[in-house]
Motif scaffolding. Structure first.
Motif, short mmCIF file in Angstrom:
data_model
loop_
_atom_site.label_atom_id
_atom_site.label_comp_id
_atom_site.label_asym_id
_atom_site.label_seq_id
_atom_site.Cartn_x
_atom_site.Cartn_y
_atom_site.Cartn_z
N LEU A 463 0.83 -1.21 0.00
CA LEU A 463 0.00 0.00 0.00
C LEU A 463 0.86 1.26 0.00
N LEU A 464 1.95 1.25 0.78
CA LEU A 464 2.83 2.43 0.84
C LEU A 464 3.52 2.66 -0.50
N GLN A 465 3.92 1.57 -1.16
CA GLN A 465 4.56 1.72 -2.47
C GLN A 465 3.56 2.22 -3.52
N GLU A 466 2.33 1.68 -3.47
CA GLU A 466 1.31 2.13 -4.43
C GLU A 466 0.94 3.59 -4.18
N GLU A 467 0.96 4.00 -2.90
CA GLU A 467 0.66 5.40 -2.59
C GLU A 467 1.68 6.31 -3.26
N SER A 468 2.95 5.91 -3.22
CA SER A 468 4.01 6.72 -3.82
C SER A 468 3.76 6.93 -5.32
N GLU A 469 3.33 5.87 -6.01
CA GLU A 469 3.05 5.98 -7.44
C GLU A 469 1.82 6.86 -7.70
N LEU A 470 0.79 6.69 -6.83
CA LEU A 470 -0.44 7.48 -7.01
C LEU A 470 -0.20 8.96 -6.73
N GLN A 471 0.71 9.27 -5.80
CA GLN A 471 0.99 10.67 -5.46
C GLN A 471 1.53 11.42 -6.68
N GLU A 472 2.31 10.72 -7.49
CA GLU A 472 2.84 11.36 -8.70
C GLU A 472 1.70 11.77 -9.64
N ILE A 473 0.71 10.89 -9.76
CA ILE A 473 -0.46 11.20 -10.61
C ILE A 473 -1.22 12.39 -10.03
N VAL A 474 -1.41 12.37 -8.70
CA VAL A 474 -2.15 13.45 -8.03
C VAL A 474 -1.46 14.79 -8.27
N GLN A 475 -0.12 14.80 -8.19
CA GLN A 475 0.61 16.06 -8.38
C GLN A 475 0.50 16.56 -9.82
N LEU A 476 0.34 15.63 -10.76
CA LEU A 476 0.23 16.03 -12.17
C LEU A 476 -1.17 16.49 -12.54
N VAL A 477 -2.20 15.69 -12.17
CA VAL A 477 -3.55 15.97 -12.67
C VAL A 477 -4.59 16.17 -11.57
N GLY A 478 -4.19 16.05 -10.29
CA GLY A 478 -5.13 16.32 -9.21
C GLY A 478 -5.83 15.07 -8.69
N MET A 479 -6.38 15.19 -7.50
CA MET A 479 -7.03 14.07 -6.82
C MET A 479 -8.27 13.57 -7.58
N ASP A 480 -8.97 14.47 -8.26
CA ASP A 480 -10.23 14.09 -8.94
C ASP A 480 -10.01 13.09 -10.07
N ALA A 481 -8.76 13.00 -10.56
CA ALA A 481 -8.48 12.08 -11.67
C ALA A 481 -8.39 10.63 -11.22
N LEU A 482 -8.31 10.41 -9.87
CA LEU A 482 -8.15 9.05 -9.36
C LEU A 482 -9.49 8.32 -9.31
N SER A 483 -9.43 7.01 -9.51
CA SER A 483 -10.63 6.19 -9.35
C SER A 483 -10.93 6.02 -7.87
N ALA A 484 -12.16 5.57 -7.55
CA ALA A 484 -12.56 5.39 -6.14
C ALA A 484 -11.65 4.39 -5.41
N PRO A 485 -11.31 3.21 -6.01
CA PRO A 485 -10.41 2.28 -5.31
C PRO A 485 -9.04 2.89 -5.01
N ASP A 486 -8.55 3.75 -5.96
CA ASP A 486 -7.25 4.38 -5.72
C ASP A 486 -7.34 5.41 -4.60
N ARG A 487 -8.46 6.13 -4.51
CA ARG A 487 -8.67 7.08 -3.40
C ARG A 487 -8.61 6.34 -2.06
N ILE A 488 -9.24 5.17 -2.03
CA ILE A 488 -9.25 4.38 -0.78
C ILE A 488 -7.82 3.91 -0.44
N LYS A 489 -7.06 3.53 -1.49
CA LYS A 489 -5.65 3.14 -1.26
C LYS A 489 -4.86 4.29 -0.63
N LEU A 490 -5.07 5.49 -1.16
CA LEU A 490 -4.37 6.66 -0.62
C LEU A 490 -4.73 6.89 0.84
N GLU A 491 -6.03 6.74 1.16
CA GLU A 491 -6.47 6.96 2.54
C GLU A 491 -5.91 5.89 3.48
#
Length: 591
Positions: A463-491
């Motif tokens: 989960l911590l490793q996947e969060e690191s990858e998702l954070q890069e996407i969030v910084q590029l296109v914002g939190m709204d671009a994430l799917s619901a399962p990915d939002r839950i992973k971040l949380e």
């Protein structure tokens, strides 16, 4: 005894001629002030001597005298709670004798020759003994029982032994050896610092050294008898982590080496350690600690010797069957001393001016750690775990000392200045740290804590490793671009970081977390993640799952007392199930 005269003085390096009969690593006395030094190079009749004291005022023609013995430490009752410099001179005794300034040429014995210790024999007249056997005990402090052992190389039968009060130089027993000679034994023995103390057998590092620090025990464990490095830039918390390990690690004895550290930091250690309460006994931590203080303004040659002095003392307590934790803070300063002496010897420099043998010297130090079966007929099990802080300039671990250390140690706790600035302590970066003891200790954790331990650990790391990858996407296109399962992973990853990995060393409950509580905390965070993923499949909006009221209780669980863990866990479980069911029912009504 070899006698010569000074030919040249270059800082802490003295060249003496007329020393043909001297040996490498002999201790010498330099000039009429009898400064202590050690031979580190011999060319013909010329010896290069590193002097452990200030050499200003020395000149050619002054006498040099070899003692004929290598640099050694005195081992016996009186070590515990003492404060030494890098060559085992007792700083408290020196201060009582000459005041606050460390004068040159001062000769004070490492162990008190006057103090009487009550010796209780555990063997009788006529008993056969071998090297490493315990012949008696001395209650050194209320916590530490000092075992008096037969020195290495001595075998025979006990001719006489008697209970009583002795100082460390008086004979407590006489051994008749195989050839009929008598060997008197005292409470004290000597050992050369650059030679590892022998043992019968080295054991596999498959038992963890439990520290009570969640990020270490759960994600990056160190084995008993293991070696670890703590590199990090200034202000990232190296010293606080070493204090925590000294206080909470499952070690009977702590040896703390302040090697070239700033004077004010060493003062903090000297002030704090006596005040720290040993959690096992409620007494001062100093009652099971040996401190070696070699600050950055002390002679550089003594800094080079300090880590050998410390690890020899640690090996001595390991041989008694104790678990010993050694903290070296920091090996970078030690390497700088090595570089300075190498430069004065005019040796060919290696990378960044460090000597070519930097890696092998570091390996010699760390390889003396281990879990072993000691010498002696009963074969006690003892362990020595070595944890070295590394202070790379500017936090750049590509420099030679960090790289040489990483090739040797099996645990790398990477301290991150960014985490420290965010007030996340311990500031161990979970993406760049690693432990090669994870696999060897996995069986122990699964058998002694819970069968699911390793599977929960793997899920958290993923989960911590996947969060690191998702954070890069969030910084590029914002939190709204994430799917619901990915939002839950971040949380879930945020919950792991804030509710599990973040630990307050100044909080009475949170400073130490026993393993069963660590397991329950891991389970709680992953229970929330599993429940939230299940909630998504029932059509519950992601925002409702992120803002579940029960998450506050999960966050506060770290402050729960150990005896309340079970009831509180069940209460949170019920609350979590209830809130998910309520949201699911509400969603069903809407559709």
């Amino acid at each position: 005894m070899s006698k010569g005269t000074i030919k040249k003085v270059a800082g802490p390096l003295v060249i003496a001629e007329g020393m043909r009969d001297a040996n490498m690593f002999d201790v010498v006395r330099v000039s009429g002030q009898r400064l202590i030094g050690e031979i580190i190079e011999i060319h013909g009749d010329e010896a290069s001597i590193q002097v452990y004291e200030e050499t200003s005022g020395l000149g050619p023609g002054e006498p040099v005298e070899s003692t004929g013995v290598p640099m050694s430490v005195e081992l016996g009752p009186g070590l515990i709670s003492n404060i030494y410099d890098g060559i085992q001179r007792p700083l408290e005794e020196i201060r009582a004798k000459i005041g606050n300034s460390l004068a040159r040429g001062v000769e004070v014995p490492s162990l008190d020759r006057e103090k009487k210790w009550h010796f209780t024999p555990v063997v009788r007249q006529g008993d056969a003994i071998v090297a490493g056997d315990v012949i008696g005990t001395v209650q050194e402090t209320e916590i530490v029982l000092h075992k008096i052992m037969v020195p290495v190389g001595v075998v025979g039968t006990i001719k006489s032994i008697e209970e009583g009060d002795y100082n460390i130089t008086e004979t407590v027993a006489v051994i008749e050896t195989a050839n009929g000679t008598e060997q008197p034994l005292t409470l004290m023995q000597r050992w050369p610092v650059r030679r590892g103390r022998p043992y019968k057998e080295k054991l596999s590092p498959d038992m963890p050294l439990v520290t009570g620090q969640r990020v270490i025990d759960a994600l990056f464990p160190i084995a008993k008898g293991g070696v670890a490095a703590v590199p990090g830039p200034f202000g990232s918390g190296k010293t606080v982590i070493q204090h925590q390990l000294a206080k909470w690690a499952e070690a009977d004895i702590v040896v703390y080496i302040g090697c070239g550290e700033r004077g004010n930091e060493m003062t903090d250690v000297l002030n704090e350690f006596p005040e720290l309460k040993d959690p096992k006994t409620g007494r001062s931590l100093m009652e099971r600690t040996v401190l070696i203080a070699n600050t950055s303004d002390m002679p550089v040659a003594a800094r080079e010797a300090s880590i050998y002095t410390g690890i020899t003392i640690a090996e001595y307590f390991r041989d008694m069957g104790y678990s010993v934790a050694l903290m070296a803070d920091s090996t970078s300063r030690w390497a700088e001393a090595l570089r300075e002496m190498s430069g004065r010897l005019e040796e060919m420099p290696g990378e960044e001016g460090y000597p070519a043998y930097l890696g092998s010297r570091l390996a010699q130090f760390y390889e003396r750690a281990g879990r072993v079966i000691t010498l002696g007929s009963e074969g006690r099990e003892g362990s020595l775990s070595a944890i070295g802080a590394v202070s790379p300039p500017g936090g750049d671990i590509s420099e030679p000392v960090s790289q040489a250390t990483l090739r040797i140690v099996k645990v790398f706790w990477s301290l991150d200045a960014q985490l420290a600035y965010q007030r996340h302590f311990p500031a161990i970066n979970w993406l760049t740290s690693y432990s090669l003891y994870t696999d060897t200790t996995e069986k122990w954790f699964n058998e002694n804590v819970a069968a699911e331990w390793s599977s929960l650990r793997q899920r958290m790391m993923l989960l911590l490793q996947e969060e690191s990858e998702l954070q890069e996407i969030v910084q590029l296109v914002g939190m709204d671009a994430l799917s619901a399962p990915d939002r839950i992973k971040l949380e879930a990853a945020r919950s792991i970081r804030e509710d599990f990995l973040h630990q307050n060393s100044f909080h009475d409950v949170d400073t130490y977390t026993p393993l069963p509580k660590q397991f329950t905390m891991m389970k709680l965070v992953l229970d929330y993640y599993d429940a939230a993923v299940g909630g998504l499949s029932k059509g519950i909006p992601v925002d409702s799952l992120v803002n579940l009221p029960v998450r506050e209780q999960i966050g506060r669980f770290k402050y729960i007392l150990p005896d309340q863990i079970g009831p509180e866990y069940e209460s949170i479980q019920r609350e979590l199930a209830s809130e998910i069911a309520e949201l699911a029912a509400k969603q069903k009504e809407e559709f």
